[in-house]
Every structure is written in C-alpha cells, then in structure tokens.
Write a protein that holds these residues in place. Structure first.
Motif, short mmCIF file in Angstrom:
data_model
loop_
_atom_site.label_atom_id
_atom_site.label_comp_id
_atom_site.label_asym_id
_atom_site.label_seq_id
_atom_site.Cartn_x
_atom_site.Cartn_y
_atom_site.Cartn_z
N GLU A 64 0.84 -1.20 0.00
CA GLU A 64 0.00 0.00 0.00
C GLU A 64 0.88 1.26 0.00
OE1 GLU A 64 -3.40 0.11 -0.51
OE2 GLU A 64 -3.17 -2.04 -0.75
N THR A 65 0.73 1.99 -1.09
CA THR A 65 1.49 3.23 -1.32
C THR A 65 1.48 4.16 -0.09
OG1 THR A 65 0.92 3.04 -3.65
CG2 THR A 65 1.56 5.22 -2.87
N HIS A 66 0.28 4.39 0.44
CA HIS A 66 0.12 5.31 1.57
C HIS A 66 0.94 4.81 2.77
CE1 HIS A 66 -3.27 7.32 4.26
NE2 HIS A 66 -2.06 7.61 4.68
N ALA A 67 0.79 3.53 3.09
CA ALA A 67 1.49 2.97 4.26
C ALA A 67 3.00 2.98 4.06
CB ALA A 67 1.01 1.54 4.51
N ILE A 68 3.44 2.64 2.86
CA ILE A 68 4.89 2.59 2.58
C ILE A 68 5.49 4.00 2.72
CG2 ILE A 68 6.62 2.22 0.76
CD1 ILE A 68 4.81 -0.08 -0.27
N GLU A 94 -5.43 12.76 4.98
CA GLU A 94 -6.66 13.13 4.26
C GLU A 94 -6.41 13.08 2.74
OE1 GLU A 94 -7.67 17.35 4.53
OE2 GLU A 94 -9.78 16.83 4.79
N TRP A 95 -5.32 13.69 2.31
CA TRP A 95 -4.98 13.69 0.89
C TRP A 95 -4.73 12.26 0.40
CZ3 TRP A 95 -5.16 16.65 -3.27
CH2 TRP A 95 -5.10 18.03 -3.16
N MET A 96 -3.83 11.55 1.08
CA MET A 96 -3.38 10.26 0.55
C MET A 96 -4.49 9.21 0.56
SD MET A 96 0.57 9.98 1.73
CE MET A 96 0.31 10.31 3.47
N ASN A 97 -5.32 9.28 1.59
CA ASN A 97 -6.44 8.33 1.65
C ASN A 97 -7.40 8.58 0.49
OD1 ASN A 97 -7.88 6.22 2.77
ND2 ASN A 97 -9.05 7.55 4.11
N THR A 102 -10.13 7.11 -4.06
CA THR A 102 -11.04 7.73 -5.03
C THR A 102 -10.38 7.94 -6.39
OG1 THR A 102 -12.17 8.81 -3.19
CG2 THR A 102 -12.54 9.73 -5.39
N VAL A 103 -9.23 8.64 -6.39
CA VAL A 103 -8.60 8.95 -7.68
C VAL A 103 -8.02 7.66 -8.31
CG1 VAL A 103 -6.87 10.36 -8.85
CG2 VAL A 103 -8.12 11.29 -6.89
#
Ligand code: GSH
Length: 207
Positions: A64-68, A94-97, A102-103
């Motif tokens: 997961e990009t966000h977690a990494i 907020e942004w990364m989630n 969504t995107v």
C-alpha cells in the motif's frame, strides 16, 4: 530494503520518497505490462500481485502506497517528509487516503473495468464514466493546490503521491496542461533531485 515497482505505476510515489530519504535500497523492476507480477516469485512476496512493495532488511513486506510512504517518512524524520503536528499529519492522511480510495480507483475502473463488472456486462459505459470522473477529479485537485510551494506548504509525501495521478492523464486521453496549477506542482516535484533519480531509474521522461 527493496522497492518493487513497475515503471510509471503508483509505485513512483514511494520511489520518489525513498530517494528523498537518502536510504540504501535496491529498486526491483516488476513490469506489469510484461506480466511480471504474475510469476510465482512475485506472488510469494505479494499474494495480491500489486506494486509497490517494500521489503525490509529483516524480510518483512509492506504494501500500500500510503502505508509505505508513511513508514519511509517516519523512519527518516530528518528528511521532514510528513508533518509532525496532529493537524498537519491528518491533512497528509486526508490527501493520501482520498487519492488512493477515489482517484486511483477511478483510474482502475477505466483500466481494469472487468474487476468491477458482473459477467457479460459491457465495459464501455463504465470506462466513459471513469474518463469523465477522472477529469472532474483532476480539476478538483487543480483548484485545491497552491500556486507555489507544495500541497501542504513544504514538500511532503502528498506531493509524491499527487505526481502519479497527473502523469496518468494522457493514458485517460486528457491533456495534463488542462490542470495548470497541478501540472506546475508536479514539475516542481520533478525538479527535485530525488524525483529526477526515481524517473531516471524507471526510465521515464518528466511530464
Ligand atoms: N491500493 C494499492 C493499489 C496498488 C495497485 O493497484 N497497484 C497497481 C499499479 S498502479 C498494480 O500493481 N496493478 C497490477 C494489477 O492490477 O494487476 C496502493 O495504493 O498501493
């Protein structure tokens, strides 16, 4: 550490971030277009068969990009890649989630429509809707970004994440120049030596 990436995929975001940290790592190319994520060897590393994957020195695997990106930022605090105050951190999440849920998912409904459809359902209407929705999301981002600096003020993991989605515009038949504030931010990211190195390793031209 090892970072498994496919050129131009969402793994470009942690690739930029790991370069920003200055950490020792080995980039491992898994080209999705060649089906390299379907090998037994890669399946043993990530049974979901997705990139990015970060393999730590003790063999643990993080996906997961966000977690990494959070792990890399938090384990290299001197690089100042994520805010440390509670509201600043919450803004980063907020942004990364939103980008991931969504995107990225809008892009996936265009490129992998079969994953979201029942058997025999036509993919074209879903792809047409995804193309329109992507354009609306790019405009939304364009309207939210500042005209100078970065999404949260100073450079952060959020900017690395943002870089990925504008770079996919051409694949969605949209012109990145239609989102000028967003394009200018991505260019500021690409001008940083870390992003330039990540692009060079992935053999990608700047946007
Ligand atoms: N939620 C994951 C998504 C990862 C993902 O879907 N990665 C894509 C590349 S951008 C992938 O590996 N796709 C391979 C496939 O869909 O078969 C993340 O944010 O890291």
């Amino acid at each position: 550490m090892r970072l498994y990436y496919s050129p131009g995929s969402c793994a470009l975001a942690p690739h930029i971030v790991i370069e920003e940290t200055g950490a020792d790592y080995e980039p491992v190319r898994i080209t999705l277009a060649k089906g390299e994520h379907m090998t037994d060897a890669f399946g043993a590393i990530n049974p979901r068969r997705r990139v990015p994957v970060l393999e730590l020195d003790d063999g643990q695997v993080l996906t997961e990009t966000h977690a990494i990106m959070c792990y890399l930022a938090d384990s290299h605090p001197d690089a100042k890649l994520i805010p440390t105050d509670p509201l600043g951190r919450a803004r980063a999440h907020e942004w990364m989630n939103w980008l991931a849920s969504t995107v990225h998912v809008t892009f996936a409904t265009f490129f992998r429509p079969e994953r979201f459809l029942g058997e025999g359902q036509a993919k074209e209407p879903m792809q047409a809707a995804a193309r329109q929705r992507y354009d609306a999301l790019m405009h939304e981002i364009d309207g939210r970004l500042p005209g100078e600096g970065f999404a949260l003020g100073g450079f952060s993991v959020v900017d690395a994440h943002l870089t990925v989605f504008l770079r996919w515009a051409a694949r969605m038949d949209h012109d990145p120049a239609s989102y000028p504030t967003y394009q200018a931010l991505v260019r500021r990211v690409q001008d940083r030596p870390a992003a330039a190195r990540a692009l060079e390793i992935e053999e990608l031209p700047p946007l």
